[in-house]
Design a protein around this motif. Structure first.
Motif, short mmCIF file in Angstrom:
data_model
loop_
_atom_site.label_atom_id
_atom_site.label_comp_id
_atom_site.label_asym_id
_atom_site.label_seq_id
_atom_site.Cartn_x
_atom_site.Cartn_y
_atom_site.Cartn_z
N LEU A 33 0.82 -1.20 0.00
CA LEU A 33 0.00 0.00 0.00
C LEU A 33 0.86 1.26 0.00
CD1 LEU A 33 -2.79 -1.07 2.52
CD2 LEU A 33 -3.05 -0.72 0.05
N ARG A 34 1.97 1.23 0.73
CA ARG A 34 2.83 2.41 0.82
C ARG A 34 3.67 2.63 -0.43
NH1 ARG A 34 3.89 5.14 5.45
NH2 ARG A 34 5.99 5.60 4.69
N GLN A 35 3.97 1.56 -1.16
CA GLN A 35 4.89 1.67 -2.29
C GLN A 35 4.20 1.61 -3.65
OE1 GLN A 35 8.15 2.37 -1.95
NE2 GLN A 35 7.79 2.49 0.25
N ARG A 36 2.88 1.70 -3.67
CA ARG A 36 2.19 1.69 -4.96
C ARG A 36 2.67 2.84 -5.84
NH1 ARG A 36 -4.02 1.78 -3.48
NH2 ARG A 36 -3.13 3.27 -2.00
N GLY A 37 3.02 2.51 -7.08
CA GLY A 37 3.45 3.54 -8.01
C GLY A 37 4.92 3.90 -7.92
N ALA A 45 13.87 -1.98 -2.34
CA ALA A 45 14.66 -1.44 -1.24
C ALA A 45 13.79 -1.29 0.01
CB ALA A 45 15.28 -0.11 -1.62
N ALA A 46 12.55 -0.82 -0.18
CA ALA A 46 11.64 -0.66 0.96
C ALA A 46 11.25 -2.01 1.55
CB ALA A 46 10.39 0.11 0.52
N LEU A 47 11.02 -2.99 0.68
CA LEU A 47 10.68 -4.33 1.17
C LEU A 47 11.84 -4.92 1.96
CD1 LEU A 47 8.86 -6.79 1.35
CD2 LEU A 47 9.68 -7.50 -0.91
#
Length: 395
Positions: A33-37, A45-47
């Motif tokens: 949800l936070r990294q959509r787009g 990297a966020a994962l």
């Protein structure tokens, strides 16, 4: 545990995998949800950063499991008496607790051990997702996804170490290797994270060699190994007082028995009781090597502070803060009688040092690669093809 009950019982494996998938879906949904787009490298990297956070939590829960003597709370693997949870094994745990109220199997210890296993399996599921995504989109990444593959391989090895920790009844060498394996998993995740972000560190131009950072990191790993040996042999309180040990600057020590690696908990290699002087030797080795590590970390932090680079100074601040954290928590273990809070803080601080030094090493290596590629890029004809494979991006 009933002698007829197998130490390894695969019957709850599918249910455990299903539970791990459900647990993993919670942070995975939040990440999605936070990294959509977002661009794919940023997503990965966020994962990986999320998995890193959960791995540090896993290290803390593992330390809590060890510190509360809960490693055999469920004396079989991967479930608990062949069940998904201690609820299903309530009768067996109650019988074991009635026979030994302060023994290795109690309801509380069983839940601590199984929560550790649940979290470990969920982290493994997330690492599998990250590796699959990295390989599927490898042409869009700044670096090869091999770090993601190595991380996936190592989390499976860690699972095997977890199994042998239980089936070999907390064999000190295996428990210590399991601890070191957790630090290696953390380092691999950091390398994976930095490969997705591709952030070469400018202090490389100040002649701060990655090899120097690698040496300090090796010293940290050695100290973690010694600390793990102290913890798994319950030698923390073998020395009372600081800076002396039991009122002596150089107490009587038995290093030969203390550092015999192939032996059972509390025993010598020949099967006799481990002498107290062996525990003192284990404790003193950790103390003495700490002096070497402190000097190395201070020297590296000073070099980073003088690098003239803002990012380098932030790394210096992080190393200095973690060093103070480790000194305070380590001393608290000795002078306060090994409180669980201090011991947990010490374990998390060690993981922090591994993460920061690995990140620093990776970014210095990326800067070296950029520097090495620069002449070839400068010589490339206008409109010509790319020189070599995918190149790290400076930031």
């Amino acid at each position: 545990m009933d002698a007829a009950h197998a130490l390894i019982d695969w019957s709850p494996l599918l249910r455990l995998l299903g539970l791990a998938a459900v647990i993993a879906l919670l942070p995975l949904s939040w990440w999605w949800l936070r990294q959509r787009g977002a661009p794919l490298p940023r997503k990965l990297a966020a994962l990986t950063a999320l998995i890193l956070f959960l791995t540090v939590d896993l290290i803390a829960v593992g330390a809590f499991t060890r510190l509360t003597d809960s490693g055999l709370g469920c004396p079989d693997w991967p479930g608990c008496y062949g069940e998904l949870s201690p609820w299903g094994a309530k009768a067996e745990i109650s019988a074991a607790q009635a026979a030994q109220p302060t023994g290795p199997v109690t309801h509380g210890k069983a839940w601590i051990e199984m929560l550790h296993r649940y979290l470990a399996m969920a982290v493994g599921a997330l690492i599998l997702v990250a590796a699959a995504m990295a390989w599927r989109a490898r042409d869009q990444l700044p670096h090869s996804p091999w770090w993601a593959t190595a991380t996936l391989f190592w989390v499976l090895v860690q699972g095997a170490f977890g199994k042998y920790t239980v089936t070999l009844k907390l064999y000190p060498a295996v428990v210590t290797l399991h601890l070191l394996g957790a630090q290696l998993l953390l380092a691999l995740l950091v390398l994976q994270h930095e490969s997705f972000r591709a952030r070469p560190l400018a202090v490389a131009r100040q002649r701060l060699a990655p090899a120097w950072v690698a040496v300090v990191l090796a010293l940290v790993v050695m100290q973690i190994a010694l600390g793990g040996w102290v913890s798994t042999n319950y030698a923390v309180l073998a020395c009372q007082g600081f800076p002396t040990c039991n009122g002596q600057w150089w107490p009587q020590m038995d290093a030969a028995h203390g550092f015999t690696l192939l032996r059972h908990l509390g025993q010598t290699g020949q099967g006799g009781a481990l002498p107290f002087d062996a525990l003192v030797a284990i404790h003193m080795a950790h103390r003495l090597f700490a002096v070497v590590l402190v000097l190395a970390l201070v020297a590296l932090a000073v070099a980073l502070r003088r690098s003239g680079d803002a990012v380098g100074r932030r790394y210096a601040l992080a190393l200095g803060g973690l060093l103070l954290w480790q000194l305070a928590s380590g001393l608290s273990n000795v002078v306060l009688g090994w409180p669980i809070a201090a011991a947990l803080a010490h374990s998390v601080g060690a993981a922090g040092l591994v993460a920061v030094l690995t990140s620093l090493w990776a970014r210095l290596r990326q800067a070296q690669s950029v520097t090495a590629l620069a002449p070839a890029v400068a010589r490339r004809p206008a409109g010509g093809g790319a020189v070599g494979a995918r190149q790290p991006r400076a930031s």
